[in-house]
Design a protein around this motif. Structure first.
Motif, short mmCIF file in Angstrom:
data_model
loop_
_atom_site.label_atom_id
_atom_site.label_comp_id
_atom_site.label_asym_id
_atom_site.label_seq_id
_atom_site.Cartn_x
_atom_site.Cartn_y
_atom_site.Cartn_z
N ASN A 7 0.80 -1.23 0.00
CA ASN A 7 0.00 0.00 0.00
C ASN A 7 0.84 1.27 0.00
N GLN A 8 1.94 1.25 -0.73
CA GLN A 8 2.85 2.39 -0.78
C GLN A 8 3.22 2.70 -2.23
N PRO A 9 3.59 3.96 -2.51
CA PRO A 9 4.09 4.30 -3.84
C PRO A 9 5.55 3.84 -3.99
N PHE A 10 5.99 3.69 -5.24
CA PHE A 10 7.39 3.41 -5.53
C PHE A 10 7.81 4.30 -6.70
N GLN A 11 9.11 4.48 -6.84
CA GLN A 11 9.63 5.36 -7.89
C GLN A 11 10.84 4.73 -8.55
N ILE A 12 10.93 4.88 -9.87
CA ILE A 12 12.06 4.43 -10.67
C ILE A 12 12.62 5.64 -11.40
N ASN A 13 13.92 5.84 -11.30
CA ASN A 13 14.59 6.91 -12.02
C ASN A 13 15.72 6.32 -12.84
N ALA A 14 15.91 6.82 -14.05
CA ALA A 14 16.97 6.31 -14.91
C ALA A 14 17.48 7.43 -15.82
N ILE A 15 18.74 7.33 -16.18
CA ILE A 15 19.39 8.26 -17.10
C ILE A 15 19.89 7.46 -18.29
N SER A 16 19.72 8.00 -19.49
CA SER A 16 20.15 7.31 -20.70
C SER A 16 21.66 7.09 -20.70
N PRO A 17 22.14 6.07 -21.42
CA PRO A 17 23.57 5.79 -21.44
C PRO A 17 24.39 6.79 -22.25
N ASN A 18 23.73 7.52 -23.16
CA ASN A 18 24.44 8.56 -23.91
C ASN A 18 23.44 9.63 -24.35
N THR A 19 23.94 10.64 -25.02
CA THR A 19 23.10 11.78 -25.41
C THR A 19 22.29 11.52 -26.68
N LYS A 20 22.47 10.39 -27.32
CA LYS A 20 21.73 10.08 -28.55
C LYS A 20 20.32 9.57 -28.27
N ALA A 21 20.02 9.21 -27.04
CA ALA A 21 18.70 8.66 -26.70
C ALA A 21 17.62 9.72 -26.84
N THR A 22 16.52 9.34 -27.51
CA THR A 22 15.37 10.23 -27.65
C THR A 22 14.09 9.59 -27.16
N THR A 23 14.06 8.28 -27.04
CA THR A 23 12.88 7.57 -26.57
C THR A 23 13.31 6.40 -25.69
N PHE A 24 12.36 5.81 -25.00
CA PHE A 24 12.68 4.63 -24.19
C PHE A 24 11.47 3.72 -24.11
N ARG A 25 11.73 2.47 -23.77
CA ARG A 25 10.69 1.47 -23.55
C ARG A 25 10.90 0.92 -22.15
#
Length: 135
Positions: A99-117
């Motif tokens: 019964n609690q919220p959770f959070q996921i944070n991530a940074i792309s491996p390089n500057t070429k990333a424009t989208t993610f799955r």
């Protein structure tokens, strides 16, 4: 009855996401809904940071009375839609307390990333498979 209410909530929540975003600087859009009766993803955001790297933030909630250890994976794509190979694209874990919220944070491996799955699974059950397209 709880399942019907949950389905109605998802329809209302994600019903407006089928349209193209109005803002030209919008970096993500939801293609499909995500969640089950116990785990719900309530917000997913992505943005390009000033240093050129892309940042992903996922907020969810464990609506059950039980602790769950979730596994998640974020796959990054360049502007042509090609997968960016990285050791960072492995499954990681995030605790989802009862019964609690959770959070996921991530940074792309390089500057070429424009989208993610995003993939989230719990005990071998895939509960989230979301594609996000940048503009």
């Amino acid at each position: 009855m709880r399942l019907i209410g949950y389905i109605a909530f998802l329809v209302l929540l994600f019903g407006g996401c089928a349209k193209e975003p109005q803002m030209s600087d919008q970096i993500v859009k939801v293609i499909s809904s995500c969640g089950n009766s116990d785990i719900a993803v309530t917000d997913i955001k992505g943005r390009k940071k000033s240093d050129g790297f892309m940042q992903a933030q996922v907020i969810g909630e464990n609506r059950s009375d039980n602790y769950q250890l979730l596994e998640y994976q974020i796959i990054w794509f360049d502007k042509e839609g090609f997968k960016i190979e990285s050791i960072l694209s492995k499954y990681n874990t995030v605790p989802a307390y009862a019964n609690q919220p959770f959070q996921i944070n991530a940074i792309s491996p390089n500057t070429k990333a424009t989208t993610f799955r995003l993939y989230i699974k719990s005990q071998k059950e895939v509960i989230c498979d979301e594609q996000y397209n940048g503009h």
